[in-house]
Design a protein around this motif. Sequence first.
Motif, mmCIF file in Angstrom:
data_model
loop_
_atom_site.group_PDB
_atom_site.id
_atom_site.type_symbol
_atom_site.label_atom_id
_atom_site.label_comp_id
_atom_site.label_asym_id
_atom_site.label_seq_id
_atom_site.Cartn_x
_atom_site.Cartn_y
_atom_site.Cartn_z
ATOM 1 N N UNK A 84 0.814 -1.227 0.000
ATOM 2 C CA UNK A 84 0.000 0.000 0.000
ATOM 3 C C UNK A 84 0.843 1.271 0.000
ATOM 4 N N UNK A 85 2.105 1.143 0.372
ATOM 5 C CA UNK A 85 2.997 2.310 0.351
ATOM 6 C C UNK A 85 3.650 2.518 -1.006
ATOM 7 N N UNK A 86 4.320 1.502 -1.513
ATOM 8 C CA UNK A 86 5.219 1.678 -2.643
ATOM 9 C C UNK A 86 4.537 1.624 -4.000
ATOM 10 N N UNK A 87 3.470 0.843 -4.145
ATOM 11 C CA UNK A 87 2.807 0.771 -5.453
ATOM 12 C C UNK A 87 2.176 2.123 -5.827
ATOM 13 N N UNK A 88 1.343 2.723 -4.970
ATOM 14 C CA UNK A 88 0.785 4.033 -5.351
ATOM 15 C C UNK A 88 1.852 5.122 -5.498
ATOM 16 N N UNK A 89 2.845 5.110 -4.612
ATOM 17 C CA UNK A 89 3.897 6.116 -4.704
ATOM 18 C C UNK A 89 4.664 5.998 -6.019
ATOM 19 N N UNK A 90 4.925 4.779 -6.442
ATOM 20 C CA UNK A 90 5.619 4.558 -7.716
ATOM 21 C C UNK A 90 4.782 5.063 -8.885
ATOM 22 N N UNK A 91 3.508 4.748 -8.890
ATOM 23 C CA UNK A 91 2.625 5.186 -9.983
ATOM 24 C C UNK A 91 2.566 6.713 -10.051
ATOM 25 N N UNK A 92 2.385 7.358 -8.907
ATOM 26 C CA UNK A 92 2.309 8.823 -8.878
ATOM 27 C C UNK A 92 3.621 9.442 -9.345
ATOM 28 N N UNK A 93 4.738 8.909 -8.871
ATOM 29 C CA UNK A 93 6.035 9.473 -9.264
ATOM 30 C C UNK A 93 6.306 9.273 -10.749
ATOM 31 N N UNK A 94 5.952 8.105 -11.295
ATOM 32 C CA UNK A 94 6.197 7.856 -12.718
ATOM 33 C C UNK A 94 5.317 8.747 -13.584
ATOM 34 N N UNK A 95 4.016 8.819 -13.289
ATOM 35 C CA UNK A 95 3.125 9.637 -14.118
ATOM 36 C C UNK A 95 3.455 11.124 -14.014
ATOM 37 N N UNK A 96 3.697 11.596 -12.807
ATOM 38 C CA UNK A 96 4.060 13.003 -12.637
ATOM 39 C C UNK A 96 5.397 13.328 -13.280
ATOM 40 N N UNK A 97 6.365 12.460 -13.060
ATOM 41 C CA UNK A 97 7.689 12.680 -13.639
ATOM 42 C C UNK A 97 7.690 12.583 -15.149
ATOM 43 N N UNK A 98 6.911 11.636 -15.683
ATOM 44 C CA UNK A 98 6.856 11.475 -17.136
ATOM 45 C C UNK A 98 6.219 12.690 -17.798
ATOM 46 N N UNK A 99 5.187 13.213 -17.197
ATOM 47 C CA UNK A 99 4.544 14.410 -17.755
ATOM 48 C C UNK A 99 5.522 15.583 -17.778
ATOM 49 N N UNK A 100 6.231 15.786 -16.695
ATOM 50 C CA UNK A 100 7.177 16.893 -16.626
ATOM 51 C C UNK A 100 8.346 16.680 -17.584
ATOM 52 N N UNK A 101 8.896 15.460 -17.614
ATOM 53 C CA UNK A 101 10.051 15.182 -18.471
ATOM 54 C C UNK A 101 9.696 15.310 -19.951
ATOM 55 N N UNK A 102 8.546 14.763 -20.358
ATOM 56 C CA UNK A 102 8.141 14.874 -21.759
ATOM 57 C C UNK A 102 7.862 16.324 -22.138
ATOM 58 N N UNK A 103 7.184 17.058 -21.258
ATOM 59 C CA UNK A 103 6.912 18.461 -21.532
ATOM 60 C C UNK A 103 8.178 19.280 -21.638
ATOM 61 N N UNK A 104 9.114 19.030 -20.741
ATOM 62 C CA UNK A 104 10.388 19.753 -20.763
ATOM 63 C C UNK A 104 11.161 19.453 -22.047
ATOM 64 N N UNK A 105 11.190 18.200 -22.451
ATOM 65 C CA UNK A 105 11.908 17.846 -23.678
ATOM 66 C C UNK A 105 11.267 18.497 -24.903
#
Length: 125
Positions: free
Chosen positions: A85-106
């Motif tokens: 319950x800790x790591x699965x949601x945290x991983x999903x949030x970090x990947x989706x948030x990070x991917x949006x920022x990284x793709x937008x920045x690129x």
Amino acid sequence: MGAALRGAVRGECPRCAAPTMFAGCFPGGWVRFASKCGSCGLNYDRFNVGDGPAAFLTLIIGTIITGLAIWFDLSADPPFWVHVILWVPLTVVMVLGGLRIAKGLLLIVEYHRDAREAGGRDPEA
């Protein structure tokens, strides 16, 4: 770089700064580019962001989550369900948030550097 990062976080068009870079809400639109800017008409399809941000984020976020999970397990010795319950949601949030920022920045950096495919011609020309 600060303005580009702010624009990526907000999903702003690199030409007119309207928040139209991404297609919409969940599930797929959160990290998928719109075909063009709804305000100025900039064609986002001409930019080749590719899978580079996803590959780097997988490695970086995987390393962070794994390190935190090992540290937490060694220091608190929680049951397995706590890890789930800790790591699965945290991983999903970090990947989706990070991917949006990284793709937008690129995309913003490609626009400002006038980057194009090697040997190709600009489809907007």
